[in-house]
Design a protein around this motif. Structure first.
Motif, PDB file in Angstrom:
ATOM      1  N   ALA A 139       6.731  49.584  11.051  1.00 38.65           N
ATOM      2  CA  ALA A 139       5.686  49.805  12.060  1.00 38.65           C
ATOM      3  C   ALA A 139       4.566  50.696  11.518  1.00 38.65           C
ATOM      4  O   ALA A 139       3.402  50.544  11.886  1.00 38.65           O
ATOM      5  CB  ALA A 139       6.299  50.443  13.302  1.00 38.65           C
ATOM      6  N   PHE A 140       4.914  51.631  10.647  1.00 38.22           N
ATOM      7  CA  PHE A 140       3.893  52.488  10.042  1.00 38.22           C
ATOM      8  C   PHE A 140       2.922  51.637   9.222  1.00 38.22           C
ATOM      9  O   PHE A 140       1.713  51.760   9.335  1.00 38.22           O
ATOM     10  CB  PHE A 140       4.542  53.556   9.153  1.00 38.22           C
ATOM     11  N   HIS A 141       3.500  50.742   8.439  1.00 38.19           N
ATOM     12  CA  HIS A 141       2.664  49.893   7.579  1.00 38.19           C
ATOM     13  C   HIS A 141       1.834  48.921   8.397  1.00 38.19           C
ATOM     14  O   HIS A 141       0.829  48.417   7.940  1.00 38.19           O
ATOM     15  CB  HIS A 141       3.542  49.151   6.576  1.00 38.19           C
ATOM     16  N   GLU A 142       2.313  48.671   9.610  1.00 38.80           N
ATOM     17  CA  GLU A 142       1.568  47.764  10.468  1.00 38.80           C
ATOM     18  C   GLU A 142       0.502  48.502  11.282  1.00 38.80           C
ATOM     19  O   GLU A 142      -0.063  47.943  12.219  1.00 38.80           O
ATOM     20  CB  GLU A 142       2.538  47.000  11.372  1.00 38.80           C
ATOM     21  N   GLY A 143       0.286  49.758  10.951  1.00 35.97           N
ATOM     22  CA  GLY A 143      -0.857  50.479  11.505  1.00 35.97           C
ATOM     23  C   GLY A 143      -0.627  51.170  12.832  1.00 35.97           C
ATOM     24  O   GLY A 143      -1.569  51.672  13.432  1.00 35.97           O
ATOM     25  N   GLU A 144       0.625  51.214  13.310  1.00 31.51           N
ATOM     26  CA  GLU A 144       0.876  51.895  14.579  1.00 31.51           C
ATOM     27  C   GLU A 144       0.530  53.373  14.505  1.00 31.51           C
ATOM     28  O   GLU A 144       0.626  53.982  13.439  1.00 31.51           O
ATOM     29  CB  GLU A 144       2.378  51.778  14.915  1.00 31.51           C
TER      30      GLU A 144
ATOM     31  N   THR B  50      12.310  41.935   2.972  1.00 30.14           N
ATOM     32  CA  THR B  50      11.911  43.002   3.904  1.00 30.14           C
ATOM     33  C   THR B  50      10.444  43.383   3.713  1.00 30.14           C
ATOM     34  O   THR B  50       9.860  44.026   4.587  1.00 30.14           O
ATOM     35  CB  THR B  50      12.773  44.276   3.727  1.00 30.14           C
ATOM     36  N   HIS B  51       9.843  42.986   2.607  1.00 24.25           N
ATOM     37  CA  HIS B  51       8.450  43.365   2.339  1.00 24.25           C
ATOM     38  C   HIS B  51       7.445  42.370   2.914  1.00 24.25           C
ATOM     39  O   HIS B  51       6.276  42.705   3.092  1.00 24.25           O
ATOM     40  CB  HIS B  51       8.216  43.505   0.821  1.00 24.25           C
ATOM     41  N   TYR B  52       7.903  41.143   3.158  1.00 20.23           N
ATOM     42  CA  TYR B  52       6.941  40.120   3.582  1.00 20.23           C
ATOM     43  C   TYR B  52       6.204  40.448   4.882  1.00 20.23           C
ATOM     44  O   TYR B  52       4.995  40.228   4.969  1.00 20.23           O
ATOM     45  CB  TYR B  52       7.622  38.750   3.677  1.00 20.23           C
ATOM     46  N   PRO B  53       6.901  40.963   5.904  1.00 23.43           N
ATOM     47  CA  PRO B  53       6.153  41.268   7.135  1.00 23.43           C
ATOM     48  C   PRO B  53       5.016  42.258   6.880  1.00 23.43           C
ATOM     49  O   PRO B  53       3.944  42.145   7.477  1.00 23.43           O
ATOM     50  CB  PRO B  53       7.212  41.890   8.052  1.00 23.43           C
ATOM     51  N   VAL B  54       5.254  43.203   5.994  1.00 23.71           N
ATOM     52  CA  VAL B  54       4.227  44.204   5.708  1.00 23.71           C
ATOM     53  C   VAL B  54       3.070  43.558   4.943  1.00 23.71           C
ATOM     54  O   VAL B  54       1.895  43.738   5.281  1.00 23.71           O
ATOM     55  CB  VAL B  54       4.831  45.387   4.915  1.00 23.71           C
ATOM     56  N   LEU B  55       3.417  42.777   3.925  1.00 27.23           N
ATOM     57  CA  LEU B  55       2.364  42.099   3.154  1.00 27.23           C
ATOM     58  C   LEU B  55       1.551  41.194   4.078  1.00 27.23           C
ATOM     59  O   LEU B  55       0.327  41.123   3.989  1.00 27.23           O
ATOM     60  CB  LEU B  55       2.976  41.281   2.012  1.00 27.23           C
ATOM     61  N   LYS B  56       2.257  40.522   4.960  1.00 23.94           N
ATOM     62  CA  LYS B  56       1.575  39.621   5.887  1.00 23.94           C
ATOM     63  C   LYS B  56       0.622  40.405   6.778  1.00 23.94           C
ATOM     64  O   LYS B  56      -0.526  40.020   6.983  1.00 23.94           O
ATOM     65  CB  LYS B  56       2.621  38.889   6.735  1.00 23.94           C
ATOM     66  N   PHE B  57       1.115  41.534   7.264  1.00 21.24           N
ATOM     67  CA  PHE B  57       0.262  42.348   8.123  1.00 21.24           C
ATOM     68  C   PHE B  57      -0.976  42.826   7.380  1.00 21.24           C
ATOM     69  O   PHE B  57      -2.064  42.924   7.935  1.00 21.24           O
ATOM     70  CB  PHE B  57       1.049  43.544   8.681  1.00 21.24           C
ATOM     71  N   TRP B  58      -0.801  43.107   6.108  1.00 17.56           N
ATOM     72  CA  TRP B  58      -1.939  43.559   5.298  1.00 17.56           C
ATOM     73  C   TRP B  58      -2.887  42.418   4.929  1.00 17.56           C
ATOM     74  O   TRP B  58      -3.858  42.613   4.207  1.00 17.56           O
ATOM     75  CB  TRP B  58      -1.433  44.238   4.015  1.00 17.56           C
TER      76      TRP B  58
END
Ligand code: ACM
Length: 750
Positions: free
Chosen positions: A141-146, A502-510
């Motif tokens: 969630a941190f990486h997703e900008g919350e 586990t990294h893909y959601p973060v990369l996707k969000f970025w």
């Protein structure tokens, strides 16, 4: 330390009204990334956390550079709510038992308790790597900008250091231009995965991307090429842009190594300043891909004045210890025919043009060394003698790197076999790059110290935009990052693969348009009385469908099936979704299928197809010469003998050759087919000669078919095919004089 990533969206879907949604988000366990690269040592407490609050204190020990990167990063996502909780972060460059034993300046330790977080770097570079570890320890969630009132990371202790001191990625911003913001984004991603070098490829035949105040035409002329639609394509960074890039990298302790290509790959510069060439021009900025014969004149003193001026301004912008000067793929045709270059060879007592190239590189090295910098060059700088302090980047396999290491020169390994991100997944998939070992087995242990690391190379001829770039770099760069940092000899791909998910959601969000890990399926063949297709998926969680010949429906693949002539299409699925494009393969059933195969000259390891039975396996090569089914022979003839096992009547022997001048692939000069029943006495079945080599840059496949004029054919057990190589790339071609390729696939016997 196994954690499952729970997709947030999946849980949110369960909720309907907004109040229900809130309830659902409340009970969500935060999901986390698995650390990549894996740290050397880590112990973690269950269910205990260190919390970052808006009033967390950050203390930098005396003598430690106050790098507020981590503090700024986290504070940016903390709501400024008054917090009565206390926690402290102590940051220092210092000594510990572990740091004292580590030789790497990037070594670090992290000790997190419930109330305090201690970050100790061996140097400020070690601290920077530790910051990235902490970044990865924060929830998805941190990486997703919350934004939250507090953020947590697990209570743990980490001791970590890289195996290799040089861990880089080359970015070619010349064939296609990528603006400052993209470069900075990539620097951030490199940092996230603990790579430490951006190899910034700034000059090429097709474009020059840096301003040099003394030579303004390098931007006015050399930065622009005519693209295939007739439009002008190009661009360049300002010096301010470049300083900003360097500063951004410095904040993350990433080194930017500029590459200024010489003496080859310099056509764009020569278009602006043709007096630096052997002919005086006129020369245009290249608007096609390949290797070009226009290179800096080695007999002309103005060349060296120009290059020293350029390098002086380069060194003003880039503080890196190393400057990369290219040195690859410099055809010697111009020098061979240039009075000034020939005169230079005479004066300097140089016996050939390779020695002239060494003279050229040595002169540049001396200049760089006098200015306190060190030279890196591609492995061609070994030809004609290596300059005294040069570091060699090995790309044409490992051999150049081995030779350089044995000569006690520093080596960066980036062989085309494992490290070329422009290559398709067919030749280099994630598992292949993850299997990369920068230290070749055959290198004696005393020389291992000279292998300083590796790089993945992102050449951008066929990468027009960021979307494409992302899809080629990711996830393969991440695989290399772990290899170079962790270098676990017993690493297991499956374990890495699971952590990577586990990294893909973060990369996707970025907004990273990451690509596939591999091609979905391998098409294997079984030869019995029939030829059967056995499909195998490259990853455990893929399913496969196929379509054969003219069939209109896709079938689920269950078990091997037999085939005749035709085309097979295979589509892989991951979690019910398409996984890449369908894979296609054409087959021909013929008399020599799976026959014995012997050869006089071995095919190149780069184009080995399916190795020994490749030319008699029924698979027919496509118009993509890298499709993995072509045999390539470099600078040699192709002389091979097929053994049918017993005498048979044969009428026709047919085969395909590839033609593509741009990649130095030419039809053979002559093809001869002979046959024999005993392999002692031979009779010619037929012979054919090719006319002039085709220098056009068109890819084509030429079918050669030689037949007996006897209706029933002739009796043969052995069939010998000789294809004579034209030898050298012909005059009139940009790479004239270099060894030419023969590409052949499937020798079809009927
Ligand atoms: C290279 O790929 N020409 C270094």
């Amino acid at each position: 330390m196994v954690k499952l990533w729970i997709p947030l969206t999946a849980l949110l879907l369960l909720g309907c009204s907004s109040s229900e949604k809130e309830v659902v988000t409340e009970i969500i366990e935060d999901s986390y990334l698995e650390l990549i690269p894996a740290p050397l040592e880590m112990t973690q407490s269950e269910d205990e956390y260190f919390w970052f609050y808006s009033n967390t204190t950050y203390t930098y020990s005396q003598g430690t550079e106050e790098n507020t990167y981590l503090e700024d990063l986290i504070n940016y996502q903390l709501d400024i709510a008054s917090n009565s909780n206390v926690s402290e972060v102590n940051i220092k460059v210092g000594e510990t038992d572990f740091l004292n034993t580590s030789e790497s300046e990037e070594a670090y330790e992290i000790n997190a308790t419930v109330h305090s977080l201690e970050i100790i770097g061996k140097t400020d570079k070690g601290l920077a790597r530790a910051f990235q570890t902490i970044r990865q320890l924060l929830p998805v969630a941190f990486h997703e900008g919350e934004k939250r009132n507090k953020w947590k990371m697990p209570v743990l202790s980490i001791k970590d250091a890289p195996a290799f001191e040089h861990r880089g990625m080359l970015l070619d911003v010349c064939r296609h231009f990528f603006d400052k913001e993209i470069v900075k984004e990539y620097i951030d991603l490199l940092a996230f995965y603990k790579m430490n070098t951006l190899h910034f490829h700034l000059t090429e035949d097709q474009g020059w991307r840096m301003p040099i105040d003394k030579y303004p035409l390098l931007n006015e002329v050399s930065s622009w090429r005519e693209d295939s639609t007739g439009e002008m394509y190009g661009g360049f960074y300002t010096k301010e842009d470049l300083k900003e890039i360097v500063a951004y990298a410095e904040e993350r302790k990433i080194t930017v190594i500029p590459e200024i290509e010489l003496p080859g790959h310099s056509q764009a510069a020569l278009a602006a300043y043709p007096h630096l060439s052997c002919t005086g021009g006129p020369i245009e900025v290249a608007n096609d891909w390949g290797v070009f014969k226009e290179i800096y004149c080695a007999g002309n003193d103005s060349t060296f004045i120009f290059l020293e001026d350029v390098l002086t301004e380069v060194m003003e912008i880039f503080p890196s210890k190393y400057i990369h000067i290219g040195g690859d793929e410099a055809p010697k045709y111009r020098w061979e025919n240039c009075p000034k270059s020939q005169q230079r060879m005479k004066e300097e007592g140089l016996k050939d043009e390779h020695e002239l190239q060494s003279y050229f590189i040595e002169r540049i090295e001396k200049f760089l060394n006098e200015n306190g910098r060190e030279l890196i060059g591609w492995d061609e700088i070994l030809e004609g003698g290596l300059s005294p302090n040069a570091t060699v980047q090995s790309w044409r396999g490992f051999e150049g790197g081995i030779e350089a290491a044995e000569a006690e020169h520093r080596v960066i390994m980036s062989p085309t076999s494992h490290c070329y991100l422009d290559y398709s997944l067919k030749s280099i998939d994630l598992e292949k790059i993850y299997s990369f070992d920068p230290i070749p087995e055959e290198l004696d242990e005393v020389y291992h110290q000279y292998i300083i690391g590796g790089e993945c190379n992102m050449w951008t001829e066929h990468v027009p935009d960021k979307e494409n770039l992302d899809s080629k770099v990711f996830p393969r760069m991440i695989g290399l990052a772990e290899v170079l940092w962790t270098y676990d000899k017993s690493r297991e791909f499956d374990v890495f693969y699971n952590r990577l998910q586990t990294h893909y959601p973060v990369l996707k969000f970025w907004g990273i348009n990451y690509g596939l890990e591999t091609i979905g399926a391998n098409i294997n063949l079984e030869f019995d009385h029939e030829v059967s297709i056995l499909l195998e998926s490259n990853l455990d969680n893929l399913s496969l469908k196929y379509k054969w010949g003219n069939e209109s429906d896709w079938k689920d693949y269950q078990e091997p099936f037999s085939i005749n002539d035709g085309k097979l299409m295979v589509q892989a699925y991951k979690n019910e979704e398409l996984y890449g494009e369908p894979i296609t393969q054409s087959f021909v059933k013929h008399k020599a299928l799976n026959a014995g195969f012997d050869y006089k000259y071995k095919w190149s390891d780069w184009y080995a197809g399916y190795e020994t039975n490749n030319l008699v396996d029924g698979r027919v090569g496509s118009l993509d010469f890298r499709d993995g089914t072509w045999h390539g022979y470099w600078g040699t003839d192709m002389i091979s003998t097929i053994d049918l096992g017993q005498p048979e009547y044969i009428i026709t022997v047919q085969m395909n050759f590839y033609q593509y001048a741009n990649s130095w692939i030419f039809l053979p000069e002559k093809v001869r087919v002979e046959y024999s029943v005993d392999s002692l006495s031979w009779t010619v079945l037929g012979e054919i000669e090719n006319e002039e080599p085709d220098l056009s840059n068109v890819k084509s496949i030429k079918e050669v078919s030689l037949s007996s004029d006897r209706k029933l054919g002739v009796q043969a057990r052995y069939i010998r095919v000789t294809a004579e190589n034209i030898g050298k790339v012909p005059n009139g071609h940009e790479a004239a004089g270099s060894p030419a390729w023969i590409f052949i696939d499937e020798i079809i016997v009927r």
